[in-house]
Design a protein around this motif. Structure first.
Motif, PDB file in Angstrom:
ATOM      1  N   GLY A 148       0.824  -1.210   0.000  1.00  0.00           N
ATOM      2  CA  GLY A 148       0.000   0.000   0.000  1.00  0.00           C
ATOM      3  C   GLY A 148       0.846   1.243   0.000  1.00  0.00           C
ATOM      4  N   LYS A 149       0.305   2.303  -0.531  1.00  0.00           N
ATOM      5  CA  LYS A 149       1.024   3.563  -0.692  1.00  0.00           C
ATOM      6  C   LYS A 149       1.582   4.059   0.643  1.00  0.00           C
ATOM      7  CE  LYS A 149       1.776   7.147  -3.458  1.00  0.00           C
ATOM      8  NZ  LYS A 149       3.105   7.087  -3.905  1.00  0.00           N
ATOM      9  N   ASN A 150       2.881   4.371   0.629  1.00  0.00           N
ATOM     10  CA  ASN A 150       3.596   4.922   1.789  1.00  0.00           C
ATOM     11  C   ASN A 150       3.591   4.016   3.019  1.00  0.00           C
ATOM     12  OD1 ASN A 150       4.321   7.309   0.453  1.00  0.00           O
ATOM     13  ND2 ASN A 150       2.326   8.202   0.889  1.00  0.00           N
ATOM     14  N   LYS A 151       3.262   2.740   2.864  1.00  0.00           N
ATOM     15  CA  LYS A 151       3.280   1.830   4.010  1.00  0.00           C
ATOM     16  C   LYS A 151       4.477   0.896   3.950  1.00  0.00           C
ATOM     17  CE  LYS A 151      -1.659   1.978   4.740  1.00  0.00           C
ATOM     18  NZ  LYS A 151      -2.913   1.290   4.582  1.00  0.00           N
ATOM     19  N   GLY A 152       4.856   0.506   2.744  1.00  0.00           N
ATOM     20  CA  GLY A 152       5.988  -0.395   2.628  1.00  0.00           C
ATOM     21  C   GLY A 152       7.056   0.193   1.733  1.00  0.00           C
ATOM     22  N   LEU A 153       8.133   0.696   2.338  1.00  0.00           N
ATOM     23  CA  LEU A 153       9.227   1.274   1.568  1.00  0.00           C
ATOM     24  C   LEU A 153      10.377   0.292   1.492  1.00  0.00           C
ATOM     25  CD1 LEU A 153       9.429   4.977   2.793  1.00  0.00           C
ATOM     26  CD2 LEU A 153       8.648   4.163   0.586  1.00  0.00           C
ATOM     27  N   THR A 154      10.792  -0.005   0.285  1.00  0.00           N
ATOM     28  CA  THR A 154      11.957  -0.836   0.075  1.00  0.00           C
ATOM     29  C   THR A 154      13.109   0.096  -0.272  1.00  0.00           C
ATOM     30  OG1 THR A 154      10.552  -2.560  -0.811  1.00  0.00           O
ATOM     31  CG2 THR A 154      12.898  -2.761  -1.251  1.00  0.00           C
ATOM     32  N   THR A 155      14.189   0.032   0.484  1.00  0.00           N
ATOM     33  CA  THR A 155      15.319   0.938   0.252  1.00  0.00           C
ATOM     34  C   THR A 155      16.535   0.152  -0.208  1.00  0.00           C
ATOM     35  OG1 THR A 155      14.511   2.428   1.967  1.00  0.00           O
ATOM     36  CG2 THR A 155      16.796   2.677   1.317  1.00  0.00           C
ATOM     37  N   SER A 156      17.158   0.652  -1.257  1.00  0.00           N
ATOM     38  CA  SER A 156      18.412   0.056  -1.725  1.00  0.00           C
ATOM     39  C   SER A 156      19.510   1.102  -1.616  1.00  0.00           C
ATOM     40  CB  SER A 156      18.276  -0.441  -3.164  1.00  0.00           C
ATOM     41  OG  SER A 156      17.969   0.623  -4.034  1.00  0.00           O
ATOM     42  N   SER A 157      20.690   0.653  -1.233  1.00  0.00           N
ATOM     43  CA  SER A 157      21.832   1.537  -1.032  1.00  0.00           C
ATOM     44  C   SER A 157      22.825   1.348  -2.170  1.00  0.00           C
ATOM     45  CB  SER A 157      22.496   1.204   0.300  1.00  0.00           C
ATOM     46  OG  SER A 157      23.648   1.982   0.479  1.00  0.00           O
ATOM     47  N   HIS A 158      23.355   2.464  -2.669  1.00  0.00           N
ATOM     48  CA  HIS A 158      24.300   2.426  -3.788  1.00  0.00           C
ATOM     49  C   HIS A 158      25.446   3.389  -3.495  1.00  0.00           C
ATOM     50  CE1 HIS A 158      21.128   0.524  -6.300  1.00  0.00           C
ATOM     51  NE2 HIS A 158      20.342   1.270  -5.540  1.00  0.00           N
ATOM     52  N   SER A 159      26.660   2.962  -3.775  1.00  0.00           N
ATOM     53  CA  SER A 159      27.794   3.884  -3.669  1.00  0.00           C
ATOM     54  C   SER A 159      28.297   4.179  -5.078  1.00  0.00           C
ATOM     55  CB  SER A 159      28.908   3.305  -2.803  1.00  0.00           C
ATOM     56  OG  SER A 159      29.320   2.071  -3.300  1.00  0.00           O
ATOM     57  N   PHE A 160      28.958   5.324  -5.229  1.00  0.00           N
ATOM     58  CA  PHE A 160      29.496   5.670  -6.545  1.00  0.00           C
ATOM     59  C   PHE A 160      30.881   6.279  -6.393  1.00  0.00           C
ATOM     60  CE2 PHE A 160      27.163   9.402  -5.115  1.00  0.00           C
ATOM     61  CZ  PHE A 160      27.977  10.469  -5.461  1.00  0.00           C
TER      62      PHE A 160
END
Length: 199
Positions: A148-160
């Motif tokens: 559902g909207k704004n209930k489940g955030l999946t975060t991925s981390s990236h370096s550059f």
């Protein structure tokens, strides 16, 4: 005595150095395009405020000397804060791909965002090895539509870590190459967002 005082005054005036010739550089410049309304069919991505390393929070351009020493140019400076200039340049480059509407967090369109980007810039300078470098991290937070909207955030981390060789001397050429590194970062972010689920 008067003659001696006059000679000393003339000597002091002649010894004063010439005024510093300061050069100002812009990272973000306007493009010759007409700003049309955002395509509402495109996914909306919010680009959060940029965080930069403390040593980059001043107007002087920086050059790294060796492994640990930094040199701040007295006469080559940013025309505006690097934080906002870098942010605006990146936002412009991201929107040039045309696949998504990249907006600032204060935009009215931000409420419909499916993805949020947070960026930390750790290095952005020239080096004495005739290169320019840019490095840091960014995080992509994506709404999980199943939850559902704004209930489940999946975060991925990236370096550059981005680097480009300098072909000429001078800060003007270095700024041109640094601007290209911003474009390269925008390309990397766009590819990483495209690889995320539901994008």
């Amino acid at each position: 005595m008067k003659l001696l005082t006059l000679c000393l005054c003339i000597l002091l005036v002649s010894c004063t150095s010439e005024p510093l010739n300061v050069r100002y550089y812009l990272l973000h410049t306007p493009q010759n395009t007409v700003d049309i309304k955002s395509d509402i069919a495109k996914p909306i991505v919010v680009v959060q405020s940029l965080k930069i390393a403390d040593y980059l929070r001043q107007s002087n351009l920086v050059m790294q000397l060796g492994e640990y020493e930094l040199h701040y140019s007295r006469q080559d400076v940013w025309a505006e804060e690097l934080e906002s200039s870098f942010y605006n340049a990146l936002l412009q480059d991201l929107n040039s791909y045309g696949k998504r509407n990249y907006v600032v967090s204060s935009s009215p369109d931000a409420t419909g965002a499916t993805t949020i980007i947070n960026i930390k810039l750790e290095h952005f300078h020239a080096t004495d090895a005739s290169t320019v470098v840019s490095s840091g991290h960014y995080w992509l937070s994506v709404d999980d539509i199943k939850v559902g909207k704004n209930k489940g955030l999946t975060t991925s981390s990236h370096s550059f870590y981005l680097e480009s060789e300098l072909k000429q001397d001078g800060y003007s050429h270095a700024v041109e190459k640094l601007r290209m590194l911003v474009e390269n970062l925008a390309n990397k972010i766009e590819k990483d967002i495209s690889a995320l689920p539901n994008n």
